[in-house]
Design an enzyme around this catalytic site. Structure first.
Site, PDB file in Angstrom:
ATOM      1  N   THR A 123      13.871  -9.112  41.670  1.00  0.00           N
ATOM      2  CA  THR A 123      14.956 -10.062  41.426  1.00  0.00           C
ATOM      3  C   THR A 123      16.117  -9.313  40.793  1.00  0.00           C
ATOM      4  O   THR A 123      16.095  -8.089  40.710  1.00  0.00           O
ATOM      5  CB  THR A 123      14.486 -11.225  40.526  1.00  0.00           C
ATOM      6  N   ILE A 167      14.695  -4.580  32.072  1.00  0.00           N
ATOM      7  CA  ILE A 167      13.641  -3.572  32.054  1.00  0.00           C
ATOM      8  C   ILE A 167      14.255  -2.184  31.851  1.00  0.00           C
ATOM      9  O   ILE A 167      13.756  -1.383  31.057  1.00  0.00           O
ATOM     10  CB  ILE A 167      12.810  -3.647  33.358  1.00  0.00           C
ATOM     11  N   VAL A 199      18.292 -10.149  37.596  1.00  0.00           N
ATOM     12  CA  VAL A 199      18.494 -10.006  36.151  1.00  0.00           C
ATOM     13  C   VAL A 199      17.399  -9.116  35.555  1.00  0.00           C
ATOM     14  O   VAL A 199      17.667  -8.267  34.697  1.00  0.00           O
ATOM     15  CB  VAL A 199      18.521 -11.382  35.451  1.00  0.00           C
ATOM     16  N   CYS A 200      16.183  -9.288  36.028  1.00  0.00           N
ATOM     17  CA  CYS A 200      15.027  -8.581  35.458  1.00  0.00           C
ATOM     18  C   CYS A 200      15.180  -7.066  35.366  1.00  0.00           C
ATOM     19  O   CYS A 200      14.923  -6.489  34.309  1.00  0.00           O
ATOM     20  CB  CYS A 200      13.758  -8.929  36.239  1.00  0.00           C
ATOM     21  N   PRO A 201      15.630  -6.391  36.438  1.00  0.00           N
ATOM     22  CA  PRO A 201      15.703  -4.927  36.316  1.00  0.00           C
ATOM     23  C   PRO A 201      16.738  -4.457  35.300  1.00  0.00           C
ATOM     24  O   PRO A 201      16.579  -3.390  34.709  1.00  0.00           O
ATOM     25  CB  PRO A 201      16.051  -4.453  37.736  1.00  0.00           C
TER      26      PRO A 201
END
Length: 184
Positions: free
Chosen positions: A54, A61, A56-58
């Site tokens: 997806t 992270i 926003v997630c990276p």
């Protein structure tokens, strides 16, 4: 029945899950448990994201990865987690430039049992909210932050709160490491 999010003062649930720890063949996966940080006498920061592959997630992270030494300097184990499988985590790491060099495990809660016990599953899609836990070396939750699915978190704020908790003193609004604490 509605789940309630495990909050401050609660014991963090016990778990034993596979995580992606490397891109090296035959060393990709490792089983991690809730006792690992306790046995090492360390703090735990576990942050959850909704889904691999997806948008926003990276960004989150990658930012946690940039700050991994800051967590290590604070005797803190950092674990990222979602309800995706270890194989999806591995494919995402191989596929995404910002994730190939991760220095912390990506926990796979494929059964969603830990997310469910934590009370952090979104009702419709049954994916985890963007939740961050700070857990002390005794396994007690000391801070929880929950963001809606569309809003990324602030990694510097996680570190600021970790610093404040580790002083074991009263810390005023906007306190940062090195500033005076409150003597009551």
């Amino acid at each position: 029945m509605k789940n309630h999010i495990i909050s401050v003062g609660s014991e963090f649930p016990e778990f034993k899950k596979l995580a992606v720890v490397s891109l090296e063949k035959d060393n990709e996966f490792y089983e991690i448990s809730s006792n690992d940080h306790r046995e090492a006498g360390k703090w735990l920061v576990m942050f959850w994201w909704p889904k691999d592959f997806t948008f926003v997630c990276p960004t989150e992270i990658a930012e946690f990865n940039k700050k991994v030494e800051d967590f290590e300097d604070r005797d803190t184990v950092l674990i990222g987690a979602s309800t995706d499988s270890e194989f999806v985590h591995l494919a995402w790491r191989k596929n995404h430039d910002d994730l190939r060099g991760l220095k912390f495990p990506m926990l796979a809660d494929t059964s969603k049992s830990l997310a469910e016990e934590l009370g952090i599953l979104e009702a419709n899609e049954k994916v985890a909210y963007r939740v961050t836990y700070i857990v002390d070396p005794q396994g007690i939750v000391r801070w929880v932050s929950v963001n809606d699915l569309s809003v990324g978190r602030n990694v510097n704020e996680v570190i600021r709160v970790l610093d404040a908790l580790q002083t074991d003193e009263l810390c005023p609004c906007n306190w940062t490491k090195g500033e005076a604490t409150i003597n009551a």
